[in-house]
Design a protein around this motif. Structure first.
Motif, PDB file in Angstrom:
ATOM      1  N   GLN A  24     -34.124  -5.238   4.528  1.00 40.38           N
ATOM      2  CA  GLN A  24     -33.019  -5.012   4.909  1.00 40.38           C
ATOM      3  C   GLN A  24     -31.917  -4.225   4.646  1.00 40.38           C
ATOM      4  O   GLN A  24     -32.475  -3.780   5.741  1.00 40.38           O
ATOM      5  N   TYR A  25     -31.706  -3.670   3.641  1.00 42.35           N
ATOM      6  CA  TYR A  25     -30.853  -3.005   4.092  1.00 42.35           C
ATOM      7  C   TYR A  25     -31.740  -1.104   3.813  1.00 42.35           C
ATOM      8  O   TYR A  25     -31.327  -0.294   4.087  1.00 42.35           O
ATOM      9  N   ASN A  26     -33.245  -1.385   3.235  1.00 41.10           N
ATOM     10  CA  ASN A  26     -33.800  -0.293   3.718  1.00 41.10           C
ATOM     11  C   ASN A  26     -34.084   0.256   5.270  1.00 41.10           C
ATOM     12  O   ASN A  26     -33.711   1.349   5.503  1.00 41.10           O
ATOM     13  N   GLU A  27     -34.141  -0.634   6.055  1.00 41.82           N
ATOM     14  CA  GLU A  27     -34.743  -0.707   7.178  1.00 41.82           C
ATOM     15  C   GLU A  27     -32.491  -0.502   7.593  1.00 41.82           C
ATOM     16  O   GLU A  27     -33.226   0.759   9.089  1.00 41.82           O
ATOM     17  N   LEU A  28     -31.761  -0.544   6.804  1.00 39.03           N
ATOM     18  CA  LEU A  28     -30.421  -0.567   7.380  1.00 39.03           C
ATOM     19  C   LEU A  28     -30.053   0.878   7.539  1.00 39.03           C
ATOM     20  O   LEU A  28     -30.322   1.582   8.215  1.00 39.03           O
ATOM     21  N   ALA A  29     -30.763   1.388   6.366  1.00 28.38           N
ATOM     22  CA  ALA A  29     -30.624   2.468   5.891  1.00 28.38           C
ATOM     23  C   ALA A  29     -31.446   4.019   7.019  1.00 28.38           C
ATOM     24  O   ALA A  29     -30.758   5.235   6.902  1.00 28.38           O
ATOM     25  N   GLU A  30     -32.487   3.559   7.182  1.00 28.40           N
ATOM     26  CA  GLU A  30     -33.397   4.584   8.250  1.00 28.40           C
ATOM     27  C   GLU A  30     -32.700   4.067   9.615  1.00 28.40           C
ATOM     28  O   GLU A  30     -32.403   5.497  10.672  1.00 28.40           O
ATOM     29  N   ILE A  31     -32.105   3.107  10.117  1.00 33.02           N
ATOM     30  CA  ILE A  31     -31.235   3.311  11.250  1.00 33.02           C
ATOM     31  C   ILE A  31     -30.085   4.268  11.333  1.00 33.02           C
ATOM     32  O   ILE A  31     -30.128   5.364  11.798  1.00 33.02           O
ATOM     33  N   ILE A  32     -29.177   4.282  10.240  1.00 33.38           N
ATOM     34  CA  ILE A  32     -28.329   5.026   9.640  1.00 33.38           C
ATOM     35  C   ILE A  32     -28.340   6.774   9.506  1.00 33.38           C
ATOM     36  O   ILE A  32     -27.654   7.123  10.982  1.00 33.38           O
ATOM     37  N   ASP A  33     -29.485   6.485   9.257  1.00 29.10           N
ATOM     38  CA  ASP A  33     -30.313   8.601   9.426  1.00 29.10           C
ATOM     39  C   ASP A  33     -30.541   8.384  10.981  1.00 29.10           C
ATOM     40  O   ASP A  33     -30.150   9.846  11.451  1.00 29.10           O
ATOM     41  N   GLU A  34     -31.145   7.562  11.653  1.00 26.15           N
ATOM     42  CA  GLU A  34     -31.370   7.957  12.820  1.00 26.15           C
ATOM     43  C   GLU A  34     -30.172   8.202  14.011  1.00 26.15           C
ATOM     44  O   GLU A  34     -30.489   9.043  14.588  1.00 26.15           O
ATOM     45  N   VAL A  35     -29.059   6.919  13.912  1.00 33.92           N
ATOM     46  CA  VAL A  35     -28.135   7.576  14.403  1.00 33.92           C
ATOM     47  C   VAL A  35     -27.640   8.725  14.505  1.00 33.92           C
ATOM     48  O   VAL A  35     -27.008   9.604  14.807  1.00 33.92           O
ATOM     49  N   ALA A  36     -26.868   9.072  12.772  1.00 34.92           N
ATOM     50  CA  ALA A  36     -26.693  10.215  12.848  1.00 34.92           C
ATOM     51  C   ALA A  36     -26.719  11.498  13.398  1.00 34.92           C
ATOM     52  O   ALA A  36     -26.767  11.962  13.404  1.00 34.92           O
ATOM     53  N   GLU A  37     -28.465  11.541  13.775  1.00 36.79           N
ATOM     54  CA  GLU A  37     -28.941  12.368  13.571  1.00 36.79           C
ATOM     55  C   GLU A  37     -29.317  12.626  15.077  1.00 36.79           C
ATOM     56  O   GLU A  37     -29.384  13.658  16.305  1.00 36.79           O
ATOM     57  N   ARG A  38     -28.559  11.176  16.051  1.00 34.37           N
ATOM     58  CA  ARG A  38     -29.027  11.289  17.699  1.00 34.37           C
ATOM     59  C   ARG A  38     -27.806  11.843  17.397  1.00 34.37           C
ATOM     60  O   ARG A  38     -27.227  13.047  18.886  1.00 34.37           O
ATOM     61  N   ILE A  39     -26.832  11.348  17.090  1.00 33.05           N
ATOM     62  CA  ILE A  39     -24.871  12.227  17.265  1.00 33.05           C
ATOM     63  C   ILE A  39     -25.595  13.734  17.171  1.00 33.05           C
ATOM     64  O   ILE A  39     -25.066  15.223  18.397  1.00 33.05           O
ATOM     65  N   ARG A  40     -25.826  14.362  16.232  1.00 38.46           N
ATOM     66  CA  ARG A  40     -25.995  15.538  16.051  1.00 38.46           C
ATOM     67  C   ARG A  40     -27.018  16.358  17.479  1.00 38.46           C
ATOM     68  O   ARG A  40     -26.914  17.226  17.213  1.00 38.46           O
ATOM     69  N   GLN A  41     -28.455  15.160  17.572  1.00 40.20           N
ATOM     70  CA  GLN A  41     -28.748  15.942  18.656  1.00 40.20           C
ATOM     71  C   GLN A  41     -28.118  16.266  19.783  1.00 40.20           C
ATOM     72  O   GLN A  41     -28.760  17.190  20.826  1.00 40.20           O
ATOM     73  N   ILE A  42     -27.277  15.407  19.609  1.00 42.89           N
ATOM     74  CA  ILE A  42     -26.134  16.455  21.130  1.00 42.89           C
ATOM     75  C   ILE A  42     -25.298  17.082  21.260  1.00 42.89           C
ATOM     76  O   ILE A  42     -24.440  16.997  21.344  1.00 42.89           O
ATOM     77  N   GLY A  43     -25.381  17.342  20.002  1.00 38.48           N
ATOM     78  CA  GLY A  43     -24.418  18.270  19.686  1.00 38.48           C
ATOM     79  C   GLY A  43     -22.983  18.299  19.171  1.00 38.48           C
ATOM     80  O   GLY A  43     -21.766  18.703  19.183  1.00 38.48           O
ATOM     81  N   HIS A  44     -22.921  16.653  18.582  1.00 35.99           N
ATOM     82  CA  HIS A  44     -21.713  16.224  18.219  1.00 35.99           C
ATOM     83  C   HIS A  44     -21.381  16.315  16.548  1.00 35.99           C
ATOM     84  O   HIS A  44     -22.629  16.459  16.221  1.00 35.99           O
ATOM     85  N   TYR A  45     -20.713  16.167  15.426  1.00 37.38           N
ATOM     86  CA  TYR A  45     -20.744  15.312  14.821  1.00 37.38           C
ATOM     87  C   TYR A  45     -20.880  14.333  14.089  1.00 37.38           C
ATOM     88  O   TYR A  45     -20.205  13.453  14.884  1.00 37.38           O
ATOM     89  N   ALA A  46     -21.594  13.432  12.930  1.00 40.95           N
ATOM     90  CA  ALA A  46     -21.559  12.385  12.754  1.00 40.95           C
ATOM     91  C   ALA A  46     -20.376  12.467  11.724  1.00 40.95           C
ATOM     92  O   ALA A  46     -20.313  12.649  10.877  1.00 40.95           O
ATOM     93  N   VAL A  47     -19.978  10.687  12.045  1.00 38.59           N
ATOM     94  CA  VAL A  47     -18.599  10.659  10.790  1.00 38.59           C
ATOM     95  C   VAL A  47     -19.655  10.124   9.263  1.00 38.59           C
ATOM     96  O   VAL A  47     -20.852   9.946   9.300  1.00 38.59           O
ATOM     97  N   GLY A  48     -19.035   9.765   8.248  1.00 36.60           N
ATOM     98  CA  GLY A  48     -19.619   9.653   7.087  1.00 36.60           C
ATOM     99  C   GLY A  48     -18.632   9.998   6.287  1.00 36.60           C
ATOM    100  O   GLY A  48     -19.216   9.768   4.503  1.00 36.60           O
ATOM    101  N   SER A  49     -17.269   9.008   6.644  1.00 34.00           N
ATOM    102  CA  SER A  49     -16.619   8.080   5.487  1.00 34.00           C
ATOM    103  C   SER A  49     -16.600   7.125   5.342  1.00 34.00           C
ATOM    104  O   SER A  49     -16.650   6.695   6.300  1.00 34.00           O
ATOM    105  N   TYR A  50     -16.388   5.618   4.030  1.00 33.88           N
ATOM    106  CA  TYR A  50     -15.974   5.017   4.734  1.00 33.88           C
ATOM    107  C   TYR A  50     -14.985   4.085   4.872  1.00 33.88           C
ATOM    108  O   TYR A  50     -14.105   4.052   6.021  1.00 33.88           O
ATOM    109  N   ALA A  51     -13.703   5.222   4.800  1.00 29.14           N
ATOM    110  CA  ALA A  51     -12.330   4.854   5.972  1.00 29.14           C
ATOM    111  C   ALA A  51     -12.248   4.814   7.113  1.00 29.14           C
ATOM    112  O   ALA A  51     -12.248   4.487   7.560  1.00 29.14           O
ATOM    113  N   LYS A  52     -13.503   6.134   7.120  1.00 25.97           N
ATOM    114  CA  LYS A  52     -13.609   6.611   9.087  1.00 25.97           C
ATOM    115  C   LYS A  52     -14.467   5.449   9.214  1.00 25.97           C
ATOM    116  O   LYS A  52     -14.561   4.758  10.695  1.00 25.97           O
ATOM    117  N   TYR A  53     -15.919   5.300   8.898  1.00 25.22           N
ATOM    118  CA  TYR A  53     -16.070   4.037   9.307  1.00 25.22           C
ATOM    119  C   TYR A  53     -15.289   2.376   9.295  1.00 25.22           C
ATOM    120  O   TYR A  53     -15.495   1.684  10.239  1.00 25.22           O
TER     121      TYR A  53
END
Length: 156
Positions: free
Chosen positions: A55-84
């Protein structure tokens, strides 16, 4: 450089905000799943340990895909646990025992919450005219529904 993909910048900003909330949720569920994987105890330890790893391996891939989708639309992905923790609607691990059933129940609740959150944001993404992100989020729904089903089968 901003993405020129036929969607107004204001709409892309709204979609990016939604995706960053999803990224925060995914990251919290991921860390909670890692915690369960590391700390699960009991007669079903080996099976639970391996299941949680999948399950955590699948979630790791999802996280990467979500962050990349944010970048694809020209914005920045958050990347700190404080922000999460600021963006998520989930809580940190609540369960105080280390048996698999307790961990699975909490993770199931989180996955169901993620499902409802994504589903609740589909209209806003559709109104923004971002069919690609809408399709992407529908795919995430299917992944989380399957993960929730697997967890639900363990606690039934």
């Amino acid at each position: 450089m901003k993405a020129k993909i036929g969607i107004k910048e204001a709409d892309l900003a709204k979609v990016a905000a939604i995706l960053n909330n999803v990224l925060a949720d995914e990251s919290i569920v991921y860390q909670k799943t890692r915690n369960a994987h590391w700390n699960v105890e009991g007669p079903d330890f080996h099976a639970a340990h391996l299941f949680l790893e999948s399950q955590y391996n699948e979630l790791a891939e999802i996280i990467d895909e979500v962050a990349e989708r944010i970048r694809q639309i020209g914005h920045y992905a958050v990347g700190s646990y404080a922000k999460y923790l600021e963006l998520t609607h989930l809580t940190e691990t609540k369960y105080e025992h280390t048996d698999s059933k307790g961990f699975f129940k909490e993770l199931l609740s989180d996955h169901e919450s993620v499902i409802m959150n994504i589903r609740g944001n589909l209209d806003a993404v559709e109104k923004a005219g971002d069919q690609a992100t809408e399709d992407f989020l529908v795919g995430l729904l299917a992944q989380h529904e399957k993960m929730a089903w697997m967890l639900r089968a363990h606690v039934a």
